[in-house]
Design a protein around this motif. Structure first.
Motif, PDB file in Angstrom:
ATOM      1  N   GLY A  47       4.701   4.912 -20.129  1.00  0.00           N
ATOM      2  CA  GLY A  47       5.341   6.206 -20.332  1.00  0.00           C
ATOM      3  C   GLY A  47       5.825   6.474 -21.732  1.00  0.00           C
ATOM      4  N   ALA A  48       5.835   5.453 -22.608  1.00  0.00           N
ATOM      5  CA  ALA A  48       6.344   5.634 -23.978  1.00  0.00           C
ATOM      6  C   ALA A  48       5.218   5.903 -24.976  1.00  0.00           C
ATOM      7  N   GLU A  49       4.021   6.196 -24.490  1.00  0.00           N
ATOM      8  CA  GLU A  49       2.869   6.310 -25.390  1.00  0.00           C
ATOM      9  C   GLU A  49       3.011   7.453 -26.408  1.00  0.00           C
ATOM     10  N   VAL A  50       3.693   8.533 -26.049  1.00  0.00           N
ATOM     11  CA  VAL A  50       3.886   9.631 -27.002  1.00  0.00           C
ATOM     12  C   VAL A  50       4.708   9.159 -28.198  1.00  0.00           C
ATOM     13  N   GLY A  71       5.000   7.341 -33.936  1.00  0.00           N
ATOM     14  CA  GLY A  71       5.390   6.340 -34.929  1.00  0.00           C
ATOM     15  C   GLY A  71       4.217   5.621 -35.555  1.00  0.00           C
ATOM     16  N   SER A  72       2.994   6.100 -35.282  1.00  0.00           N
ATOM     17  CA  SER A  72       1.773   5.449 -35.783  1.00  0.00           C
ATOM     18  C   SER A  72       0.924   6.385 -36.629  1.00  0.00           C
ATOM     19  N   SER A  73       1.503   7.491 -37.072  1.00  0.00           N
ATOM     20  CA  SER A  73       0.707   8.529 -37.736  1.00  0.00           C
ATOM     21  C   SER A  73       0.002   8.016 -38.984  1.00  0.00           C
ATOM     22  N   HIS A  74       0.662   7.156 -39.749  1.00  0.00           N
ATOM     23  CA  HIS A  74       0.053   6.673 -40.998  1.00  0.00           C
ATOM     24  C   HIS A  74      -1.154   5.778 -40.707  1.00  0.00           C
ATOM     25  N   VAL A  75      -0.999   4.816 -39.809  1.00  0.00           N
ATOM     26  CA  VAL A  75      -2.116   3.906 -39.522  1.00  0.00           C
ATOM     27  C   VAL A  75      -3.266   4.648 -38.859  1.00  0.00           C
ATOM     28  N   LEU A  76      -2.961   5.651 -38.036  1.00  0.00           N
ATOM     29  CA  LEU A  76      -4.032   6.421 -37.386  1.00  0.00           C
ATOM     30  C   LEU A  76      -4.796   7.251 -38.410  1.00  0.00           C
ATOM     31  N   THR A  77      -4.084   7.755 -39.405  1.00  0.00           N
ATOM     32  CA  THR A  77      -4.728   8.582 -40.436  1.00  0.00           C
ATOM     33  C   THR A  77      -5.503   7.747 -41.445  1.00  0.00           C
ATOM     34  N   GLN A  78      -4.911   6.619 -41.870  1.00  0.00           N
ATOM     35  CA  GLN A  78      -5.504   5.823 -42.935  1.00  0.00           C
ATOM     36  C   GLN A  78      -6.562   4.832 -42.443  1.00  0.00           C
ATOM     37  N   ALA A  79      -6.285   4.140 -41.333  1.00  0.00           N
ATOM     38  CA  ALA A  79      -7.200   3.088 -40.862  1.00  0.00           C
ATOM     39  C   ALA A  79      -8.184   3.578 -39.801  1.00  0.00           C
ATOM     40  N   SER A  80      -7.826   4.662 -39.101  1.00  0.00           N
ATOM     41  CA  SER A  80      -8.680   5.231 -38.051  1.00  0.00           C
ATOM     42  C   SER A  80      -9.147   4.188 -37.021  1.00  0.00           C
ATOM     43  N   ARG A 103      -9.864   2.354 -33.397  1.00  0.00           N
ATOM     44  CA  ARG A 103     -10.155   2.788 -32.028  1.00  0.00           C
ATOM     45  C   ARG A 103      -8.919   2.531 -31.172  1.00  0.00           C
ATOM     46  N   LEU A 104      -8.714   3.366 -30.156  1.00  0.00           N
ATOM     47  CA  LEU A 104      -7.513   3.279 -29.331  1.00  0.00           C
ATOM     48  C   LEU A 104      -7.879   3.151 -27.856  1.00  0.00           C
ATOM     49  N   ILE A 105      -7.189   2.252 -27.174  1.00  0.00           N
ATOM     50  CA  ILE A 105      -7.239   2.162 -25.714  1.00  0.00           C
ATOM     51  C   ILE A 105      -5.819   2.438 -25.244  1.00  0.00           C
ATOM     52  N   ILE A 106      -5.620   3.534 -24.505  1.00  0.00           N
ATOM     53  CA  ILE A 106      -4.268   3.979 -24.168  1.00  0.00           C
ATOM     54  C   ILE A 106      -4.145   4.211 -22.665  1.00  0.00           C
ATOM     55  N   GLU A 107      -3.081   3.648 -22.096  1.00  0.00           N
ATOM     56  CA  GLU A 107      -2.721   4.037 -20.735  1.00  0.00           C
ATOM     57  C   GLU A 107      -1.801   5.257 -20.847  1.00  0.00           C
ATOM     58  N   ASN A 131       2.390  12.853 -19.568  1.00  0.00           N
ATOM     59  CA  ASN A 131       2.200  12.790 -21.025  1.00  0.00           C
ATOM     60  C   ASN A 131       0.808  13.227 -21.479  1.00  0.00           C
ATOM     61  N   ARG A 132      -0.046  13.562 -20.549  1.00  0.00           N
ATOM     62  CA  ARG A 132      -1.449  13.799 -20.908  1.00  0.00           C
ATOM     63  C   ARG A 132      -1.630  14.887 -21.957  1.00  0.00           C
ATOM     64  N   ARG A 133      -0.980  16.022 -21.776  1.00  0.00           N
ATOM     65  CA  ARG A 133      -1.153  17.123 -22.725  1.00  0.00           C
ATOM     66  C   ARG A 133      -0.648  16.739 -24.110  1.00  0.00           C
ATOM     67  N   MET A 134       0.540  16.122 -24.176  1.00  0.00           N
ATOM     68  CA  MET A 134       1.102  15.749 -25.477  1.00  0.00           C
ATOM     69  C   MET A 134       0.257  14.701 -26.176  1.00  0.00           C
ATOM     70  N   VAL A 135      -0.213  13.696 -25.424  1.00  0.00           N
ATOM     71  CA  VAL A 135      -1.054  12.658 -26.024  1.00  0.00           C
ATOM     72  C   VAL A 135      -2.361  13.263 -26.529  1.00  0.00           C
ATOM     73  N   HIS A 136      -2.952  14.129 -25.741  1.00  0.00           N
ATOM     74  CA  HIS A 136      -4.212  14.776 -26.136  1.00  0.00           C
ATOM     75  C   HIS A 136      -4.028  15.588 -27.417  1.00  0.00           C
TER      76      HIS A 136
END
Length: 276
Positions: free
Chosen positions: A220-223, A228-237, A239-243, A248-253
């Motif tokens: 439930g804390a995935e959002v 808190g991961s915006s920099h690594v997601l932007t810079q390193a890109s 792959r993600l496996i997320i439960e 939270n589906r709309r916000m995560v999407h």
């Protein structure tokens, strides 16, 4: 009737496989007792209510800690918990093909006792590292023991909760299902206070410059983890496996789309996200 018979046969096949993985004759006997107790305990939990009195009953009458030896590694599993369910190869088989990482860094957010941490670290060897992040202190101790048990030198175990800010937060511990520990009260049990930090800060602290894959299983804390991961997601890109929990589906999407990720449902509540 035919459906019940099929489910019983399947349950017995699973039980046979679990007994096979047990490291010693003592562990095998304990597993037999645990599996035999599961069905009556399951009905008792349903009768009393999963979030009422039923939550005081374990899923399995596992009377002592045991050790499992599986193709993915060796694992210490705690008494009265369902730890052993989460470390066998048959657990979440639909996810296995997404863990095909050959080099670089794997970050396991919500590492539990190390099922995926150990599997990926053994595969990577000297070609990469694993950051295993687990907030619950007792689960973290078992995670460290399993890393040591498997002789892994390429794993950093971190006892903290990933969120979108530094600080402390109340964390609810499920007594018999540690995999359901959560920041959300109905999912967990007895509350404790844990430290929180953004994943970006941990990536910088541990000099994780080549992040290839991140698994997020935080009940439930995935959002907050993604924020808190915006920099690594932007810079390193990576792959993600997320439960992803339903609420939270709309916000995560939306968060993933805003950083250029394409989302693919895997099975159940799991999503796979990558950049084209």
């Amino acid at each position: 009737m035919k459906m019940l018979r099929w489910r019983f046969i399947r349950y017995m096949q699973q039980s046979k496989r679990l007994v096979y993985y047990c490291a010693t004759p003592r562990d095998k006997m304990l597993m037999v007792i645990a599996r035999a107790s599961h069905i009556p305990l399951h009905f008792l939990r349903r009768f009393f209510g999963y979030y009422g009195v039923g939550r005081l009953l374990p899923d399995y009458l596992l009377l002592s800690n045991i050790c499992l030896r599986t193709p993915h590694g060796q694992f210490i599993c705690r008494r009265f918990t369902n730890d052993f369910v989460c470390v066998v190869p048959e657990h979440e088989p639909y996810l296995q093909r997404y863990f095909g990482i050959e080099e670089g860094i794997f970050i396991d957010v919500g590492a539990h006792i190390g099922g995926y941490t150990v599997q990926v670290a053994r595969k990577l060897g000297q070609r990469g590292r694993v950051l295993a992040i687990e907030p619950d202190p007792s689960t973290f101790q078992v995670l460290r023991k399993n890393v040591i048990l498997n002789g892994l030198k390429n794993v950093e175990c971190i006892n903290v909760a990933c969120s979108d800010q530094e600080g402390e937060q109340q964390f609810f511990r499920s007594p018999f299902q540690p995999g359901f520990n959560s920041f959300i009260a109905p999912l967990g049990g007895k509350p404790i206070v844990v430290k929180t930090t953004p994943l970006d800060a941990l990536v910088e602290l541990y000099r994780a410059t080549d992040v290839r894959l991140i698994k997020i299983d935080t009940e439930g804390a995935e959002v907050h983890v993604l924020r808190g991961s915006s920099h690594v997601l932007t810079q390193a890109s990576p792959r993600l496996i997320i439960e992803v929990m339903p609420h939270n589906r709309r916000m995560v999407h939306d968060l993933l789309n805003s950083t250029g990720y394409r989302v693919e449902p895997i099975s159940g509540s799991y999503w796979f996200a990558h950049k084209p």
